[in-house]
Design an enzyme around this catalytic site. Structure first.
Site, PDB file in Angstrom:
ATOM      1  N   HIS A  40       0.895  -1.638  -0.162  1.00 16.94           N
ATOM      2  CA  HIS A  40       0.190  -0.498  -0.106  1.00 16.94           C
ATOM      3  C   HIS A  40       1.059   1.561  -0.086  1.00 16.94           C
ATOM      4  CE1 HIS A  40       0.705  -0.211   4.601  1.00 16.94           C
ATOM      5  NE2 HIS A  40       0.840   1.177   4.169  1.00 16.94           N
ATOM      6  N   HIS A 119       5.920   5.951  -0.841  1.00 17.35           N
ATOM      7  CA  HIS A 119       6.534   5.328  -1.264  1.00 17.35           C
ATOM      8  C   HIS A 119       5.697   4.312  -0.968  1.00 17.35           C
ATOM      9  CE1 HIS A 119       6.956   5.757   2.923  1.00 17.35           C
ATOM     10  NE2 HIS A 119       7.400   4.830   2.957  1.00 17.35           N
TER      11      HIS A 119
END
Ligand code: ATP
Ligand code: MG
Length: 170
Positions: A40, A119
């Site tokens: 995620h 990220h």
């Protein structure tokens, strides 16, 4: 409960990241690799919330508006023993993170206010006896769901449970 708001990763991009992890393993890397269903991109980290604040966080996610957009994962990065997939700069992504944070602010909810650095964590506690290379050919993915997640340990296993989900318009 421990909460965060994220874009889950699925489809081809998820597979591409699993391939990167496999490539690392093949080079003898040992690590705590993120599980496929846990991949995620965190938009906001709320930390410990209970009761009414949890409901407010659910409302914040359900209030989000906007169209789906595409993202390009295009470069691996690392910091200490943590490896991640970085993304091509995206105005819609920055705008979505800002919208999420505004929705939290409006409800008086606190979150980690460090600047947003997109990220996707691939591996933690990376260790390797030999040098290795991490390559990530650019891969596109659609940002189409924003999810309020509960982070917990279930039988010792890091588990993310969705508590509210907003679909961005097709
Ligand atoms: P673990 O910490 O158990 O190894 P995790 O980091 O995936 O696993 P959480 O710590 O619950 O699980 O974090 C959930 C998400 O929020 C992750 O994407 C994590 O990087 C991010 N996160 C955690 N703490 C912070 C923080 N203080 N500021 C910003 N993001 C955070
Ligand atoms: Mg953590």
């Amino acid at each position: 409960m421990r909460l965060f708001i994220a874009l889950p990763l699925c489809g081809d991009a998820r597979q591409a990241l699993l391939d990167v992890q496999q490539d690392m393993r093949n080079q003898g890397v040992r690590a705590n690799f993120s599980r496929a269903e846990n991949l995620h991109l965190t938009l906001a980290f709320l930390g410990e919330l209970e009761g009414e604040a949890v409901r407010a966080a659910q409302e914040a996610v359900l209030s989000l508006k906007g169209a789906a957009f595409s993202l390009t994962l295009d470069r691996p990065g690392s910091f200490g023993g943590l490896y991640w997939a970085g993304l091509r700069k995206s105005k819609p992504l920055d705008a979505l993170a800002a919208q999420v944070r505004r929705a939290l602010d409006q409800r008086g909810l606190d979150y980690d206010r460090k600047p947003f650095r997109a990220h996707i964590t691939l591996a933690r506690q990376v260790r390797a006896a030999e040098p290795f290379r991490v390559e990530l050919p650019p891969v596109e993915t659609a940002a189409e769901r924003v999810v309020l997640m509960q982070s917990s340990r279930v039988d010792g296993r890091l588990t993310y449970t969705p508590l509210a989900e907003r679909r961005l318009n097709g």
